[in-house]
Design a protein around this motif. Structure first.
Motif, PDB file in Angstrom:
ATOM      1  N   HIS A  23       0.845  -1.189   0.000  1.00 33.77           N
ATOM      2  CA  HIS A  23       0.000   0.000   0.000  1.00 33.77           C
ATOM      3  C   HIS A  23       0.880   1.238   0.000  1.00 33.77           C
ATOM      4  O   HIS A  23       1.975   1.233   0.559  1.00 33.77           O
ATOM      5  CB  HIS A  23      -0.899  -0.005   1.250  1.00 33.77           C
ATOM      6  N   TYR A  25       0.629   5.029   1.252  1.00 29.17           N
ATOM      7  CA  TYR A  25      -0.144   6.010   2.012  1.00 29.17           C
ATOM      8  C   TYR A  25       0.245   7.403   1.549  1.00 29.17           C
ATOM      9  O   TYR A  25       1.438   7.712   1.447  1.00 29.17           O
ATOM     10  CB  TYR A  25       0.196   5.919   3.503  1.00 29.17           C
ATOM     11  N   GLN A  26      -0.730   8.234   1.327  1.00 34.83           N
ATOM     12  CA  GLN A  26      -0.434   9.651   1.104  1.00 34.83           C
ATOM     13  C   GLN A  26      -0.076  10.245   2.469  1.00 34.83           C
ATOM     14  O   GLN A  26      -0.597   9.792   3.493  1.00 34.83           O
ATOM     15  CB  GLN A  26      -1.649  10.360   0.492  1.00 34.83           C
ATOM     16  N   GLU A  29      -2.754  10.882   5.009  1.00 37.52           N
ATOM     17  CA  GLU A  29      -3.445   9.738   5.609  1.00 37.52           C
ATOM     18  C   GLU A  29      -2.842   9.375   6.967  1.00 37.52           C
ATOM     19  O   GLU A  29      -3.522   8.804   7.813  1.00 37.52           O
ATOM     20  CB  GLU A  29      -3.343   8.511   4.699  1.00 37.52           C
ATOM     21  N   LEU A  30      -1.562   9.673   7.155  1.00 37.00           N
ATOM     22  CA  LEU A  30      -0.889   9.267   8.403  1.00 37.00           C
ATOM     23  C   LEU A  30      -0.498  10.458   9.275  1.00 37.00           C
ATOM     24  O   LEU A  30      -0.156  10.290  10.437  1.00 37.00           O
ATOM     25  CB  LEU A  30       0.360   8.441   8.074  1.00 37.00           C
ATOM     26  N   ASP A 122      -2.262   0.426   9.377  1.00 34.39           N
ATOM     27  CA  ASP A 122      -1.996   1.865   9.587  1.00 34.39           C
ATOM     28  C   ASP A 122      -1.177   2.077  10.854  1.00 34.39           C
ATOM     29  O   ASP A 122      -0.201   2.820  10.871  1.00 34.39           O
ATOM     30  CB  ASP A 122      -3.302   2.659   9.754  1.00 34.39           C
TER      31      ASP A 122
END
Ligand SMILES: [Zn+2]
Ligand SMILES: [Zn+2]
Length: 177
Positions: A23, A25-26, A29-30, A122
């Motif tokens: 994946h 992640y932008q 997003e985190l 995540d």
């Protein structure tokens, strides 16, 4: 529910008890990863999940860039993050059954407890990024920091306060003569 699609691995859907995941992640997003760490570029994560009895093994790699404040001058420092991880999870019930019986070995201490159903990728990625970022961060080895009085970046030059601190003593000596 969440604004971004979180990545979770549901164990009951694991075909043959294992699965690969990947994946990107932008940063938003985190972010914020925590109060001191922010991502400046997407975080790419790849890995494998393997189910074995009541244990789950998660191996993977995460790669991104993050920014952290310098501990002394608060200037933003950007650094590459590249981390391999190997995690082990057991269910809460399993953990309690084991911890009552015998002393936990070093390896067992690093095991995470989970609900037995879902691995939250995540959270894994955030944790691994934080572990990869040094706890003490300086923009440069000899960073002079900022003046606590006026906030001047002392790397850029001395401020008046430093001199004012010294002046009164000289002034007192002067008065004696
Ligand atoms: Zn600094
Ligand atoms: Zn100052």
């Amino acid at each position: 529910m969440a604004a971004f699609c979180a990545m979770r691995i549901e164990l009951e859907n694991l075909e043959g008890g294992k699965s690969d995941f990947a994946h990107v992640y932008q940063p938003e997003e985190l972010n914020p990863v925590d109060e001191r760490v922010q991502l400046t570029e997407p975080a790419a994560v790849t890995g494998k999940v393997r189910l074995s009895g009541n244990e789950v093994f998660v191996n993977g790699h995460v790669e991104t860039r993050a920014q952290v404040e310098c501990d002394r001058c608060l200037k933003t420092v950007e650094l590459p993050v590249s981390a391999d991880f190997a995690l082990e999870y057991i269910t809460g019930a399993e953990y309690e059954a084991n911890s009552g019986a015998a002393e936990l070995t070093e390896a067992e201490m690093s095991v995470s407890v989970f609900d037995g159903e879902v691995i939250d990728v995540d959270e894994v990625v955030k944790e691994q990024i934080l572990l990869a970022v040094p706890t003490r961060m300086l923009c440069r080895e000899d960073c002079k920091g900022i003046c606590p009085e006026c906030g001047t970046d002392l790397n850029a030059g001395e401020c008046k306060c430093v001199k004012d601190d010294i002046d009164p003593r000289w002034a007192a000596l002067k008065n004696l003569t």
